[in-house]
Write a protein that holds these residues in place. Structure first.
Motif, PDB file in Angstrom:
ATOM      1  N   ASP A  29       0.840  -1.196   0.000  1.00 46.10           N
ATOM      2  CA  ASP A  29       0.000   0.000   0.000  1.00 46.10           C
ATOM      3  C   ASP A  29       0.877   1.249   0.000  1.00 46.10           C
ATOM      4  OD1 ASP A  29      -1.956   1.883   0.307  1.00 46.10           O
ATOM      5  OD2 ASP A  29      -2.969   0.862   1.966  1.00 46.10           O
ATOM      6  N   TRP A  30       0.554   2.216  -0.856  1.00 51.06           N
ATOM      7  CA  TRP A  30       1.359   3.423  -0.945  1.00 51.06           C
ATOM      8  C   TRP A  30       0.961   4.481   0.075  1.00 51.06           C
ATOM      9  CZ3 TRP A  30      -1.922   7.408  -1.775  1.00 51.06           C
ATOM     10  CH2 TRP A  30      -3.153   7.114  -2.408  1.00 51.06           C
ATOM     11  N   GLY A  31      -0.158   4.327   0.742  1.00 53.21           N
ATOM     12  CA  GLY A  31      -0.599   5.341   1.704  1.00 53.21           C
ATOM     13  C   GLY A  31       0.169   5.264   3.011  1.00 53.21           C
ATOM     14  N   PHE A  32       0.138   6.372   3.749  1.00 52.78           N
ATOM     15  CA  PHE A  32       0.837   6.396   5.040  1.00 52.78           C
ATOM     16  C   PHE A  32       0.008   7.164   6.063  1.00 52.78           C
ATOM     17  CE2 PHE A  32       3.825   7.947   8.195  1.00 52.78           C
ATOM     18  CZ  PHE A  32       4.544   6.794   8.478  1.00 52.78           C
ATOM     19  N   PRO A  33      -0.289   6.549   7.209  1.00 56.50           N
ATOM     20  CA  PRO A  33      -0.008   5.127   7.445  1.00 56.50           C
ATOM     21  C   PRO A  33      -1.054   4.273   6.738  1.00 56.50           C
ATOM     22  CG  PRO A  33      -1.143   6.025   9.331  1.00 56.50           C
ATOM     23  CD  PRO A  33      -0.945   7.176   8.378  1.00 56.50           C
ATOM     24  N   CYS A  34      -0.678   3.089   6.385  1.00 55.19           N
ATOM     25  CA  CYS A  34      -1.630   2.179   5.760  1.00 55.19           C
ATOM     26  C   CYS A  34      -2.636   1.690   6.796  1.00 55.19           C
ATOM     27  CB  CYS A  34      -0.895   0.986   5.145  1.00 55.19           C
ATOM     28  SG  CYS A  34      -0.040  -0.035   6.373  1.00 55.19           S
ATOM     29  N   LYS A  35      -3.666   1.007   6.348  1.00 56.53           N
ATOM     30  CA  LYS A  35      -4.697   0.538   7.271  1.00 56.53           C
ATOM     31  C   LYS A  35      -4.166  -0.494   8.252  1.00 56.53           C
ATOM     32  CE  LYS A  35      -6.507  -2.425   3.532  1.00 56.53           C
ATOM     33  NZ  LYS A  35      -5.819  -1.713   2.432  1.00 56.53           N
ATOM     34  N   HIS A  36      -3.103  -1.210   7.856  1.00 54.23           N
ATOM     35  CA  HIS A  36      -2.520  -2.215   8.760  1.00 54.23           C
ATOM     36  C   HIS A  36      -1.818  -1.535   9.938  1.00 54.23           C
ATOM     37  CE1 HIS A  36      -2.275  -3.605   4.464  1.00 54.23           C
ATOM     38  NE2 HIS A  36      -3.191  -4.425   4.970  1.00 54.23           N
ATOM     39  N   LEU A  37      -1.038  -0.500   9.604  1.00 54.27           N
ATOM     40  CA  LEU A  37      -0.414   0.293  10.665  1.00 54.27           C
ATOM     41  C   LEU A  37      -1.466   0.959  11.543  1.00 54.27           C
ATOM     42  CD1 LEU A  37       2.554   1.970   8.754  1.00 54.27           C
ATOM     43  CD2 LEU A  37       2.778   0.650  10.859  1.00 54.27           C
ATOM     44  N   SER A  38      -2.495   1.506  10.916  1.00 52.87           N
ATOM     45  CA  SER A  38      -3.540   2.200  11.674  1.00 52.87           C
ATOM     46  C   SER A  38      -4.236   1.255  12.641  1.00 52.87           C
ATOM     47  CB  SER A  38      -4.562   2.815  10.713  1.00 52.87           C
ATOM     48  OG  SER A  38      -3.947   3.761   9.863  1.00 52.87           O
ATOM     49  N   ALA A  39      -4.499   0.026  12.195  1.00 48.57           N
ATOM     50  CA  ALA A  39      -5.141  -0.952  13.075  1.00 48.57           C
ATOM     51  C   ALA A  39      -4.293  -1.217  14.310  1.00 48.57           C
ATOM     52  CB  ALA A  39      -5.394  -2.251  12.310  1.00 48.57           C
ATOM     53  N   VAL A  40      -2.982  -1.375  14.101  1.00 45.44           N
ATOM     54  CA  VAL A  40      -2.076  -1.626  15.227  1.00 45.44           C
ATOM     55  C   VAL A  40      -2.043  -0.424  16.163  1.00 45.44           C
ATOM     56  CG1 VAL A  40       0.323  -2.057  15.872  1.00 45.44           C
ATOM     57  CG2 VAL A  40      -0.687  -3.276  13.930  1.00 45.44           C
ATOM     58  N   LEU A  41      -2.026   0.777  15.622  1.00 44.72           N
ATOM     59  CA  LEU A  41      -1.979   1.981  16.453  1.00 44.72           C
ATOM     60  C   LEU A  41      -3.220   2.089  17.342  1.00 44.72           C
ATOM     61  CD1 LEU A  41      -0.587   4.515  13.828  1.00 44.72           C
ATOM     62  CD2 LEU A  41       0.625   3.627  15.829  1.00 44.72           C
ATOM     63  N   TYR A  42      -4.388   1.760  16.797  1.00 43.70           N
ATOM     64  CA  TYR A  42      -5.611   1.826  17.608  1.00 43.70           C
ATOM     65  C   TYR A  42      -5.614   0.748  18.695  1.00 43.70           C
ATOM     66  CZ  TYR A  42      -8.009   5.411  14.900  1.00 43.70           C
ATOM     67  OH  TYR A  42      -8.367   6.599  14.329  1.00 43.70           O
ATOM     68  N   LEU A  43      -5.171  -0.437  18.364  1.00 45.09           N
ATOM     69  CA  LEU A  43      -5.109  -1.490  19.375  1.00 45.09           C
ATOM     70  C   LEU A  43      -4.041  -1.178  20.421  1.00 45.09           C
ATOM     71  CD1 LEU A  43      -5.576  -4.697  17.225  1.00 45.09           C
ATOM     72  CD2 LEU A  43      -7.210  -3.659  18.790  1.00 45.09           C
ATOM     73  N   LEU A  44      -2.988  -0.496  20.007  1.00 44.87           N
ATOM     74  CA  LEU A  44      -1.963  -0.065  20.952  1.00 44.87           C
ATOM     75  C   LEU A  44      -2.565   0.914  21.961  1.00 44.87           C
ATOM     76  CD1 LEU A  44       1.056  -0.405  21.567  1.00 44.87           C
ATOM     77  CD2 LEU A  44       1.495   1.567  20.085  1.00 44.87           C
TER      78      LEU A  44
END
Length: 252
Positions: free
Chosen positions: A145-160
């Motif tokens: 994914d070219w976006g930043f942050p990608c949805k995978h990173l975003s998911a981890v950040l919310y769970l963090l």
């Protein structure tokens, strides 16, 4: 042009699922502070898709250590994507200064020893020239994914953020100080303040009953009673009170 991972994610059994299924994620001030920073610096659309991933349970694992979070997220490809999120770690000298400043505030120390993050601690860190919460995040995801942050990173950040709800000391552990290290230091500071010189009882016994041992107490003097008080309390029969009164007054 890089291939965009826009397919439907592979469903996960036993993934880490966000507790909050609607509305904002994060219930404590410290988790909300972390999310406020994310929502200010990150693309809102991708954060929204990341929340959906977090609520669907697409995150397989999250491991936090000093300065680093590593996670695995299941996307649309068979192999999970690898996530790394890094922040600055404070060295021992910096932490010693921070712990001394925290210990100097009895309220901060008491709240931390009780497992709560005092809201003023962020200002204390700022006064010492450092940040409690990261302003910049060094983040990587193995997805295309070219976006930043990608949805995978975003998911981890919310769970963090939700993990910060459960344990506020993870915020400090990410900066390099574990719960055990911090509380051990604060408890030691408290013990030093309460420490008194231990004098053996045998040494105290020699002057325990000495004059002046209670010199800090005001001297108690007996109140002066009227000479004929006894006659008035227990009056004698007939005219004896009239006869004895002058004698008692002379004795007084």
């Amino acid at each position: 042009m890089a291939w965009f991972d826009g397919g439907r994610p592979i469903k996960v059994d036993g993934g880490i699922r966000a507790r909050t299924q609607r509305g904002s994620i994060g219930s404590t001030w410290w988790s909300r502070r972390f999310i406020d920073i994310l929502e200010r610096i990150c693309d809102k659309g991708r954060l929204s898709r990341g929340r959906a991933y977090a609520r669907q349970g697409q995150v397989l694992s999250i491991d936090l250590s000093a300065g680093e979070v590593r996670a695995a997220v299941q996307g649309s490809r068979p192999d999970p994507y690898e996530i790394v999120i890094r922040i600055d770690v404070y060295d021992e000298s910096r932490w010693a200064t921070l712990e001394e400043a925290i210990a100097a505030q009895a309220v901060y120390r008491a709240k931390l020893l009780a497992g709560e993050m005092p809201v003023e601690i962020e200002e204390l860190f700022a006064a010492m020239g450092v940040d409690l919460f990261p302003r910049d995040l060094d983040m990587d995801c193995s997805c295309p994914d070219w976006g930043f942050p990608c949805k995978h990173l975003s998911a981890v950040l919310y769970l963090l953020a939700e993990s910060f709800d459960d344990d506020p000391f993870l915020v400090l552990a990410w900066r390099g100080r574990t719960r055990e290290q911090l509380l051990g230091s604060l408890a030691g500071e408290a013990a030093e303040e309460l420490q008194v010189e231990d004098v053996p009882f045998a040494d105290r016994l020699a002057d325990f009953y000495a004059p002046g041992a209670t010199a800090h107490r005001p001297e108690r003097r007996p109140a002066a009673a009227a000479p004929d008080l006894l006659l008035r309390v227990f009056p004698p029969p007939a005219d004896l009170a009239r006869v004895l009164g002058p004698a008692y007054r002379r004795l007084g």
